[in-house]
Enzyme design. Structure first.
Site, PDB file in Angstrom:
ATOM      1  N   ARG A 113       1.372  -0.966   0.240  1.00 35.15           N
ATOM      2  CA  ARG A 113       0.220  -0.004   0.211  1.00 35.15           C
ATOM      3  C   ARG A 113       1.086   1.503   0.093  1.00 35.15           C
ATOM      4  NH1 ARG A 113      -5.329   1.214   3.843  1.00 35.15           N
ATOM      5  NH2 ARG A 113      -5.931  -0.370   1.725  1.00 35.15           N
ATOM      6  N   HIS A 160      -7.605   0.927  -6.353  1.00 37.98           N
ATOM      7  CA  HIS A 160      -7.902   0.168  -5.015  1.00 37.98           C
ATOM      8  C   HIS A 160      -8.828  -0.631  -5.927  1.00 37.98           C
ATOM      9  CE1 HIS A 160      -7.334  -1.268  -1.388  1.00 37.98           C
ATOM     10  NE2 HIS A 160      -8.806  -0.461  -0.422  1.00 37.98           N
ATOM     11  N   ARG A 182     -13.579  -8.935   1.629  1.00 37.61           N
ATOM     12  CA  ARG A 182     -12.463  -8.695   0.835  1.00 37.61           C
ATOM     13  C   ARG A 182     -11.680 -10.274   1.511  1.00 37.61           C
ATOM     14  NH1 ARG A 182     -10.267  -3.828   1.841  1.00 37.61           N
ATOM     15  NH2 ARG A 182      -8.724  -4.276   0.784  1.00 37.61           N
ATOM     16  N   ASP A 204     -18.126   6.408  -0.435  1.00 32.46           N
ATOM     17  CA  ASP A 204     -16.098   6.090   0.089  1.00 32.46           C
ATOM     18  C   ASP A 204     -16.066   8.623   0.910  1.00 32.46           C
ATOM     19  OD1 ASP A 204     -14.022   6.149   0.751  1.00 32.46           O
ATOM     20  OD2 ASP A 204     -12.355   5.983  -0.866  1.00 32.46           O
ATOM     21  N   GLN A 252     -10.101  -4.569  -3.587  1.00 28.53           N
ATOM     22  CA  GLN A 252     -10.879  -3.711  -3.003  1.00 28.53           C
ATOM     23  C   GLN A 252     -12.341  -3.882  -3.436  1.00 28.53           C
ATOM     24  OE1 GLN A 252     -11.911  -1.896   0.235  1.00 28.53           O
ATOM     25  NE2 GLN A 252     -14.402  -2.435  -0.434  1.00 28.53           N
ATOM     26  N   CYS A 300     -16.660   1.404   1.864  1.00 33.59           N
ATOM     27  CA  CYS A 300     -14.758  -0.102   1.898  1.00 33.59           C
ATOM     28  C   CYS A 300     -14.906   0.809   2.647  1.00 33.59           C
ATOM     29  CB  CYS A 300     -13.874   0.817   0.985  1.00 33.59           C
ATOM     30  SG  CYS A 300     -13.809   2.525   0.159  1.00 33.59           S
TER      31      CYS A 300
HETATM   32  N1   CP Z   1     -11.073  -0.382   2.822  1.00 30.87           N
HETATM   33  C1   CP Z   1     -10.132  -0.298   3.169  1.00 30.87           C
HETATM   34  O1   CP Z   1      -8.766  -0.433   2.076  1.00 30.87           O
HETATM   35  O2   CP Z   1      -9.640   0.035   4.519  1.00 30.87           O
HETATM   36  P1   CP Z   1      -8.522  -0.118   4.891  1.00 30.87           P
HETATM   37  O3   CP Z   1      -7.650   1.488   4.469  1.00 30.87           O
HETATM   38  O4   CP Z   1      -8.837  -0.328   6.281  1.00 30.87           O
HETATM   39  O5   CP Z   1      -7.147  -0.905   4.771  1.00 30.87           O
HETATM   40  N1  NVA Z   2     -10.231   6.625  -0.927  1.00 28.56           N
HETATM   41  C1  NVA Z   2      -9.537   6.074   0.411  1.00 28.56           C
HETATM   42  C2  NVA Z   2      -9.770   4.684   0.476  1.00 28.56           C
HETATM   43  C3  NVA Z   2      -9.594   4.164   1.676  1.00 28.56           C
HETATM   44  C4  NVA Z   2      -9.197   2.346   1.939  1.00 28.56           C
HETATM   45  C5  NVA Z   2      -8.556   6.449   0.637  1.00 28.56           C
HETATM   46  O1  NVA Z   2      -7.605   6.580  -0.500  1.00 28.56           O
HETATM   47  O2  NVA Z   2      -8.227   7.274   1.390  1.00 28.56           O
END
Ligand code: CP
Ligand code: NVA
Length: 309
Positions: free
Chosen positions: A108, A135, A293, A227, A138, A267
């Site tokens: 990530r 993402h 997930r 989101d 997800q 999400c």
């Molecule tokens: N939805 C999601 O990716 O959650 P986290 O940021 O907690 O991993």
């Molecule tokens: N759009 C959000 C998703 C978190 C899972 C972010 O990037 O922070």
């Protein structure tokens, strides 16, 4: 060996295979506890190395359980404890070590370029666990959740996104093209998808419609997605942005424009974009969405290892 970075680069038939496999695996382990291993332990002896340069709860836990249930193990690296983060070691050398010690790498990151750099030097699969532009794990999981709940192929459903044009939406757009489903996007004019995404939409046969009126976007929806307005990588003017999104808040009134049996997905984590009454209503399937997930990421791992049934 295959990488899993962006949905747009993965053939539709492979994405469909992942979802089908996930459904079979989920059904087959209904009576098993979280840490019990799937029957044939297909990834026995394999190590997934994961690293989060940004916060995570769900992705971290679900990848951990995913590899465990396949018979393998996971190790989470803290970026601040690596030489890489302080510039003391190159991506190339880090990637060589990761490839020699581990069997897959989940990252990530705040940098799409970094994912590509790692991909260049790794000899093991890399999985994008969220980047500024995507993402993917997800959204593939969310396609699975939608079909599981609605008991229909997603191509027969009206999907709506009400929210920011962020990484999650980019992946939803790619999914709409790959799985051929109708996607209405409701978002203020100044925050609509960028030129690159619009070009991608136009280049591909698509059923994507963008509105600056949330009611129009929600009308007739089977599924309403949202989101956070402010994502982790968001560097813009937050006060101005939150103000622009005020009338895009998902409340009961807005949900009444969707179909009666519509569902709400998010999400997580959430901000103020959704009213508590919607979030905690029967329509909201966010906890099932989060748990799925695990199942989809297991099949993504198997895809990466070339072991999908
Ligand atoms: N939805 C999601 O990716 O959650 P986290 O940021 O907690 O991993
Ligand atoms: N759009 C959000 C998703 C978190 C899972 C972010 O990037 O922070």
């Amino acid at each position: 060996m295959k990488h899993f970075i962006n949905l747009k680069d993965i053939p539709s038939k492979d994405l469909r295979k992942i979802i089908t496999d996930a459904q079979k695996r989920k059904n087959a382990r209904k009576k098993l506890n979280n840490l019990e291993v799937d029957k044939e332990a297909p990834l026995k002896g394999k190590l997934l190395i994961q690293m989060f340069e940004k916060s995570s709860l769900r992705t971290r836990l679900s990848f951990y359980l995913a590899i465990k249930q396949l018979g393998g193990s996971a190790l989470t690296l803290r970026p601040d404890e690596l030489h890489l983060s302080k510039g003391g070691e190159s991506i190339e050398d880090t990637a060589k070590i990761l490839s020699n010690f581990g069997n897959a790498f989940m990252l990530r990151t705040d940098s799409d370029k970094k994912l590509e750099e790692f991909k260049k030097y790794l000899s093991i699969p890399i999985i994008n666990g969220l980047s500024p532009s995507s993402h993917a794990t997800q959204i593939l999981s969310d396609v699975f959740t939608v079909e599981e709940i609605k008991k229909k192929p997603i191509s027969k459903l009206n999907i709506t996104w009400i929210g920011d044009s962020n990484n999650v939406l980019n992946s939803l757009i790619a999914a709409s093209i790959k799985f051929s489903f109708k996607l209405n996007i409701g978002c203020p004019k100044n925050y609509q998808p960028n030129k690159k995404i619009i070009r991608y939409i136009k280049r591909n046969r698509n059923k994507i419609f963008i509105y600056d009126d949330p009611k129009k976007a929600a009308t007739g929806a089977d599924v309403v997605f949202s989101d956070k307005v402010i994502s982790m990588n968001d560097k813009g003017n937050k006060i101005k942005k939150l103000k622009s999104f005020k009338k895009f808040k998902i409340d009961r009134k807005l949900m009444s424009f969707a179909k009666k049996d519509s569902i709400f997905l998010h999400c997580l984590p959430r901000g103020n974009e959704v009213d508590e009454k919607v979030f905690s209503s029967k329509q909201s399937k966010v906890w099932q969405q989060a748990l799925n997930r695990i199942h989809v990421q297991k099949s993504i791992l198997l895809y990466c290892f070339g072991k999908l049934r």
